[in-house]
Scaffold this motif. Structure first.
Motif, short mmCIF file in Angstrom:
data_model
loop_
_atom_site.label_atom_id
_atom_site.label_comp_id
_atom_site.label_asym_id
_atom_site.label_seq_id
_atom_site.Cartn_x
_atom_site.Cartn_y
_atom_site.Cartn_z
N LEU A 1 0.80 -1.22 0.00
CA LEU A 1 0.00 0.00 0.00
C LEU A 1 0.83 1.28 0.00
O LEU A 1 0.28 2.38 -0.08
CB LEU A 1 -0.96 0.02 1.19
CG LEU A 1 -2.36 -0.54 0.89
CD1 LEU A 1 -2.30 -2.02 0.54
CD2 LEU A 1 -3.31 -0.31 2.04
N PRO B 1 -9.56 5.29 -3.03
CA PRO B 1 -8.24 5.07 -2.41
C PRO B 1 -7.29 6.25 -2.53
O PRO B 1 -6.59 6.58 -1.57
CB PRO B 1 -7.72 3.84 -3.17
CG PRO B 1 -8.95 3.11 -3.60
CD PRO B 1 -9.95 4.18 -3.92
N LEU C 1 -8.51 9.08 -0.28
CA LEU C 1 -8.26 8.74 1.12
C LEU C 1 -6.78 8.87 1.46
O LEU C 1 -6.42 9.30 2.57
CB LEU C 1 -8.76 7.33 1.42
CG LEU C 1 -10.28 7.12 1.32
CD1 LEU C 1 -10.62 5.66 1.58
CD2 LEU C 1 -11.03 8.03 2.28
N GLN D 1 -5.08 11.29 4.24
CA GLN D 1 -4.15 10.78 5.25
C GLN D 1 -3.02 11.78 5.50
O GLN D 1 -2.65 12.06 6.66
CB GLN D 1 -3.57 9.46 4.77
CG GLN D 1 -2.67 8.76 5.78
CD GLN D 1 -3.44 7.99 6.82
OE1 GLN D 1 -4.01 6.95 6.53
NE2 GLN D 1 -3.46 8.49 8.03
N ARG E 1 -18.97 5.74 0.93
CA ARG E 1 -17.53 6.03 0.99
C ARG E 1 -17.23 7.14 1.99
O ARG E 1 -16.19 7.11 2.66
CB ARG E 1 -17.01 6.40 -0.40
CG ARG E 1 -16.93 5.19 -1.33
CD ARG E 1 -15.91 5.38 -2.42
NE ARG E 1 -15.57 4.11 -3.03
CZ ARG E 1 -14.61 3.95 -3.92
NH1 ARG E 1 -13.88 4.99 -4.28
NH2 ARG E 1 -14.35 2.77 -4.44
N THR F 1 -2.94 1.21 7.76
CA THR F 1 -3.66 0.92 6.52
C THR F 1 -4.52 -0.35 6.61
O THR F 1 -5.12 -0.75 5.62
CB THR F 1 -2.67 0.74 5.36
OG1 THR F 1 -1.75 -0.31 5.69
CG2 THR F 1 -1.90 2.02 5.09
N TRP G 1 -8.01 -0.27 5.29
CA TRP G 1 -8.15 0.06 3.88
C TRP G 1 -8.38 -1.19 3.03
O TRP G 1 -9.02 -1.11 1.97
CB TRP G 1 -6.88 0.75 3.37
CG TRP G 1 -6.69 2.14 3.87
CD1 TRP G 1 -6.88 2.60 5.14
CD2 TRP G 1 -6.27 3.25 3.09
NE1 TRP G 1 -6.59 3.93 5.21
CE2 TRP G 1 -6.20 4.36 3.97
CE3 TRP G 1 -5.92 3.42 1.77
CZ2 TRP G 1 -5.81 5.62 3.53
CZ3 TRP G 1 -5.53 4.67 1.33
CH2 TRP G 1 -5.48 5.76 2.21
N THR H 1 -10.23 -3.98 2.00
CA THR H 1 -11.60 -4.45 2.17
C THR H 1 -11.86 -5.78 1.47
O THR H 1 -12.84 -6.45 1.78
CB THR H 1 -12.59 -3.40 1.64
OG1 THR H 1 -12.26 -3.10 0.26
CG2 THR H 1 -12.52 -2.12 2.46
N ILE I 1 -12.67 -0.74 -1.49
CA ILE I 1 -11.75 0.38 -1.28
C ILE I 1 -10.36 -0.05 -1.79
O ILE I 1 -9.80 0.58 -2.66
CB ILE I 1 -11.68 0.77 0.21
CG1 ILE I 1 -13.05 1.24 0.70
CG2 ILE I 1 -10.63 1.85 0.43
CD1 ILE I 1 -13.57 2.49 0.00
N LYS I 2 -9.85 -1.13 -1.25
CA LYS I 2 -8.58 -1.69 -1.74
C LYS I 2 -8.63 -3.20 -1.69
O LYS I 2 -8.92 -3.80 -0.66
CB LYS I 2 -7.40 -1.17 -0.90
CG LYS I 2 -6.06 -1.75 -1.28
CD LYS I 2 -5.69 -1.45 -2.73
CE LYS I 2 -5.53 0.00 -3.02
NZ LYS I 2 -5.11 0.24 -4.43
#
Length: 339
Positions: A142, A171, A174, A178, A196, A305, A308, A310, A333-334
């Protein structure tokens, strides 16, 4: 060697491919353990990724293990866990000589312009490896997508006294959130997808959300910033209509950063642009320093992470899962693939 090839839009093919393990002095031999799936992979599969040709081995968000190094390599060793910087420049063109390795004129992105990591083993110049003594392969995979957001925030020079709007809660959006919140800047997220936005509020320390595409959007936005507009607007949608709205959302003397890529011409009302004296930027890829910053922050516990990811799949089952991940109702999401 087990390999997954995107033969043409909509058609993956599992195959065995030969692999030469002979290394140049500056290269490293790597075992791929994790592959993150990103928008570029989805676009390539759907047939709408620019600057792309088929067949292609996808995969550029990678967590890898060093199996062997060339004689000139000294910054990584056998057994190291690494993230891969996929932005490769074989030519030292003007941008690269100036340090802009993220946007060299002759850049070749691993897994996009050249074959990538959807296979058991890869080799590449070791200078593109960023190791960590503590992070696992999930986290390392990631680092690259986080790098897109990190670079955008660094490029905009966000400070604690800024107010930030991130448009797009996927992603990349987000990831941008971050690093914007890490500066101490008040940060709000906007999206048309309320699920989301709920996810963003759950996993990130944001200061508020705005649902886009409603008549009261601008009023909602001002309400989030005590009547003012944000000094920095990041658009991570790649949507022409959303991008055009960014000029409306930004405060006078504000900065607008386009992270998402729109495949077409973009125009704006020039007098309005000048009235606010706006600064408009593009942000592409990431720099080696961004990778180092991200890994350091993850090691220090400033970035987590785990929420993140999912969706998961094994390498053998990825093709069946991939079709489902494309559907909005899957709420991906990822997604991460394990080898």
């Amino acid at each position: 060697m087990k390999t997954l090839v995107l033969e043409e839009p909509g058609k993956f093919n599992y195959t065995d491919t030969p692999f030469d393990t002979t290394l140049q002095p500056d290269e490293a031999l790597l075992k791929v353990h994790r592959i993150g799936i990103c928008g570029t992979d989805y676009h390539a599969y759907s047939g709408n990724q620019p600057f792309f040709s088929y067949p292609r081995i996808l995969g550029h968000e990678l967590g890898v293990e060093v199996l062997e190094v060339g004689s000139a390599v000294d910054h990584v060793k056998v057994g190291d866990k690494c993230s891969v910087e996929p932005y490769q420049n074989a030519q030292l063109d003007h941008a690269v000589r100036r340090g802009f390795t993220n946007c060299g004129e002759n850049i070749s992105v691993f897994g996009v312009h050249q074959d990538g990591g959807m296979r058991e083993y890869i080799k590449m110049p070791a200078k593109y490896l960023h190791k960590s003594a503590t992070l696992d392969y999930d986290a390392l995979a990631l680092v690259e997508p986080l790098g897109i957001g990190c670079h955008a925030v660094n490029r905009a020079r966000v400070q604690a006294d800024d107010t930030v709007l991130v448009v797009g809660a996927g992603p990349i959006g987000l990831a941008t959130v971050q690093f914007a919140t890490a500066t101490g800047a008040r940060t709000v997220v906007m999206d048309v997808n309320e699920d989301r936005l709920k996810f963003a509020k759950t996993v990130l320390p944001i200061d508020g959300t705005v649902v886009a595409a409603r008549d009261e959007t601008l009023a909602q936005l001002r309400a989030q910033f005590d009547g003012d507009l944000p000094t920095v607007v990041f658009d991570a949608t790649g949507n022409r209509h959303s991008m055009s709205k960014a000029l409306e959302y930004a405060a006078p003397a504000g900065r607008i950063v386009f992270i998402g890529l729109f495949q077409g011409d973009f125009s704006f009302h020039d007098p309005y642009f000048h009235k606010k004296e706006l600064t408009l930027m593009a942000s592409r890829n990431a720099l080696p320093s961004d990778f180092k910053q991200i890994i350091r922050m993850m090691e220090e516990g400033k970035i987590d992470t785990r929420a993140w990811i999912t969706h998961r799949s094994s390498f053998e089952n990825m093709v069946d899962e991939f079709e489902r991940w494309l559907k909005p109702e899957s709420q991906v999401i990822k997604a991460v693939v394990s080898l």
